[in-house]
Scaffold this motif. Structure first.
Motif, short mmCIF file in Angstrom:
data_model
loop_
_atom_site.label_atom_id
_atom_site.label_comp_id
_atom_site.label_asym_id
_atom_site.label_seq_id
_atom_site.Cartn_x
_atom_site.Cartn_y
_atom_site.Cartn_z
N UNK A 146 0.82 -1.21 0.00
CA UNK A 146 0.00 0.00 0.00
C UNK A 146 0.86 1.26 0.00
N UNK A 147 2.04 1.21 0.57
CA UNK A 147 2.93 2.37 0.51
C UNK A 147 3.40 2.61 -0.92
N UNK A 148 3.80 1.55 -1.62
CA UNK A 148 4.23 1.68 -3.02
C UNK A 148 3.06 2.17 -3.88
N UNK A 149 1.88 1.61 -3.65
CA UNK A 149 0.70 2.03 -4.41
C UNK A 149 0.42 3.52 -4.20
N UNK A 150 0.51 3.98 -2.96
CA UNK A 150 0.23 5.39 -2.67
C UNK A 150 1.22 6.30 -3.39
N UNK B 283 -0.59 8.80 -6.12
CA UNK B 283 -1.00 10.03 -5.45
C UNK B 283 -0.89 11.24 -6.40
N UNK B 284 -1.56 12.32 -6.00
CA UNK B 284 -1.48 13.57 -6.74
C UNK B 284 -0.13 14.24 -6.48
N UNK C 299 3.81 17.78 2.89
CA UNK C 299 3.16 17.84 1.59
C UNK C 299 3.06 16.47 0.95
N UNK C 300 4.16 15.71 1.00
CA UNK C 300 4.19 14.37 0.41
C UNK C 300 3.26 13.42 1.16
N UNK C 301 3.32 13.43 2.49
CA UNK C 301 2.52 12.50 3.28
C UNK C 301 1.03 12.85 3.22
N UNK C 302 0.70 14.13 3.08
CA UNK C 302 -0.70 14.51 2.93
C UNK C 302 -1.31 13.88 1.68
N UNK C 303 -0.56 13.91 0.57
CA UNK C 303 -1.08 13.35 -0.68
C UNK C 303 -1.19 11.83 -0.61
N UNK C 304 -0.27 11.17 0.09
CA UNK C 304 -0.38 9.72 0.27
C UNK C 304 -1.66 9.37 1.03
N UNK C 305 -1.93 10.13 2.10
CA UNK C 305 -3.13 9.86 2.88
C UNK C 305 -4.39 10.08 2.06
N UNK C 306 -4.41 11.15 1.25
CA UNK C 306 -5.58 11.41 0.41
C UNK C 306 -5.84 10.25 -0.56
N UNK C 307 -4.76 9.72 -1.11
CA UNK C 307 -4.93 8.58 -2.03
C UNK C 307 -5.48 7.37 -1.30
N UNK D 202 14.25 14.03 9.57
CA UNK D 202 13.50 14.15 8.31
C UNK D 202 12.47 13.03 8.23
N UNK D 203 11.17 13.31 8.37
CA UNK D 203 10.16 12.25 8.41
C UNK D 203 9.57 11.87 7.05
N UNK D 204 10.12 12.41 5.96
CA UNK D 204 9.51 12.23 4.63
C UNK D 204 9.24 10.77 4.32
N UNK D 205 10.21 9.88 4.59
CA UNK D 205 10.09 8.47 4.20
C UNK D 205 9.58 7.60 5.34
N UNK D 206 8.99 8.22 6.35
CA UNK D 206 8.40 7.47 7.46
C UNK D 206 6.88 7.63 7.42
N UNK D 207 6.19 6.79 8.17
CA UNK D 207 4.73 6.69 8.04
C UNK D 207 4.04 7.43 9.17
#
Length: 500
Positions: free
Chosen positions: A249-253, A257-258, A267-275, A438-443
């Protein structure tokens, strides 16, 4: 000319102590210690760095260094010379954390680690709560002004939505969300991050990355190995919890994602959650048509006969745990409405591969006679995440010769052949990011909840279904039910290394 050293300096860790709970365990030995060694070797760790192991096993500082670190060159690096400590004790014993606090204060004074602490929970999930409570009881969850205290938590993050929320309550009673780094090592792979580069650094793909051009998407995470010695763990997990809920599901997001407004962590994690929020939940009535499970049986060749799952150590001889899972997902948003997404994962499959394949619509009209189209498949873009990292674009091309015949050809990009730079291991990248904050690549916590929201109905449905679990022979591409799942719409699985 001077930019390269500056960039290296920007991605170097600050003074800090890395504390690994579960320091005598398999993950520490196979992944975390090599990651620390590689960071040291590439000069990403400062001299003011220390490593502390915590586990129940009784060991001295020297024994910990000898058993876990010798042979990896760590002790020869000034970053860790004299900066390795070990604290033995029970995770539910307050004295363990008292001695840990004394060790950390000592390292601050001796090595100048500045009160910065990164606590890594490399323990079984049942130890998460006592470790978090122990850290809080000793006041180690709070940093002094100008310093940090961060917590890295391995999966599984709960067993379902309810237990994930319970764990979140325990975590947030002691640590604020910005202090928490939930790790999925897949996100540390360069090739997973390359999905973002492909999508957002190239204008040519954006116009075709939607329902107008894409017929369907397949995501495959296939393993050739069985459960091995992890039978006891796998019995309580299964493929859906172990792989789909997180890696898949992480790869899919990331793939769907937009584009984010900015390339920062939120910004990145917001779009993953929206997807993830846009994925339609299956109803109990639909699950039989939208999800398939399977369990491998004895198979292979006469020379390489592999045992079935129920024959593996630690597995119930009557087990109904799935070692294979496949699903059809639908995303209810403007970009992807009507496009089916097929995901699958399994153990004891014929090839080890992780890939995302976007198959495009066929031309609305083909003026070329059918007998001149030899082996012409639909156009596709394949993102190979492992092991043959790269990208392939599949399209139709004329076959050399006097007649006009068209068949499938491909253009390939290979990481190994294109770049000379060494790709860091996933844990190496993620450890450095956590040290840098840097939390970009964390969930994020809402990502965890959305992933459980998607898989929970299927897990619950399978738990209530007492019919025999479908099986597939080891070294095959899964149960026949999976072929029927995708075949209902006239499509078929892309089997890398076989019938691709």
């Amino acid at each position: 000319m001077d930019k390269a050293p500056q960039l290296i300096q920007e991605r170097s860790a600050p003074p800090a102590t890395l504390v690994i709970f579960g320091a005598s365990g398999d993950l520490t030995r196979r992944k975390l210690i090599p990651a620390v060694a590689s960071l040291a070797r590439h000069h990403r760790l400062p001299r003011e760095f220390a490593l502390v192991g915590v586990a129940r096993t009784a060991m001295s500082d020297e024994q910990f260094a000898d058993s876990a670190i010798n042979g990896r060159g760590l002790r020869d690096h000034p970053q860790l010379d004299g900066g390795i400590r070990y604290v033995s004790g029970g995770y539910d014993d307050p004295d363990t954390y008292k001695r840990l606090a004394e060790t950390l204060d000592s390292l601050d004074a001796e090595r100048g680690t500045a009160g910065n602490r990164l606590f890594y929970l490399s323990t079984p999930a049942e130890a998460f709560e006592p470790v978090i409570n122990g850290l809080a009881g000793a006041g180690l969850n709070h940093a002094r002004p100008g310093s940090f205290a961060r917590l890295v938590i391995e999966k599984p993050y709960g067993r379902d939505l309810a237990t994930a929320r319970e764990l979140d309550a325990i975590v947030h009673s002691s640590f604020d969300e910005p202090q928490v780094f939930r790790i999925d090592h897949y996100l540390g792979k360069d090739t997973v991050q390359n999905v973002l580069a492909l999508r957002f650094a190239n204008s040519i793909f954006q116009p075709i990355w939607d329902r107008s051009w894409v017929d369907h998407v397949q995501i495959t995470v296939a393993e050739t190995l069985g459960v091995g010695t992890r039978g006891g763990f796998y019995e309580s997990a299964g493929a859906m919890r172990d792989i789909v809920q997180n890696h898949v599901l992480q790869v899919l997001a990331l793939a769907l994602m937009e584009p984010p407004a900015s390339f920062d962590a939120e910004g990145l994690r917001n779009e993953k959650v929206k997807l993830l929020q846009a994925i339609r939940l299956p109803t109990d009535r639909d699950i039989a048509d939208l999800a398939v499970r399977g369990q491998y049986t004895r198979g292979g060749t006469r020379d390489d006969l592999m045992p079935g799952y129920r024959d593996e150590p630690g597995v119930d001889p009557l087990s109904r745990t799935e070692t294979y899972a496949a699903m059809r997902l639908n995303v209810d948003n403007w970009r992807w409405a009507g496009v089916p997404f097929y995901v699958r994962t399994g153990k004891r499959l014929p090839a080890r591969v992780t890939e995302v394949a976007l198959q495009f619509q066929r031309p609305p009209h083909l003026p070329i006679p059918t007998d001149q189209l030899t082996e012409l498949d639909a156009d596709a873009l394949i993102l190979r995440i492992q092991p043959d990292e790269g990208i392939s674009l599949r399209f139709g091309a004329k076959v050399p010769g006097h007649s006009f015949r068209v068949r499938t050809a491909s253009m390939d990009f290979s990481y190994d052949k294109t770049f000379r730079e060494e790709s860091p291991e996933a844990y190496e990248r993620l450890l450095l990011d956590a040290l840098l904050g840097d939390p970009t690549l964390f969930i994020r916590t809402d990502e965890v909840e959305q992933c459980w929201r998607i898989v929970d109905p299927i897990i619950e449905h399978w738990a209530k279904d007492h019919s025999p679990i479908p099986t597939y022979e080891a070294a095959s591409w899964g149960p026949t039910d999976a072929d029927r799942l995708i075949g209902r719409s006239g499509r078929k699985w892309r089997n890398p290394g076989g019938d691709a």
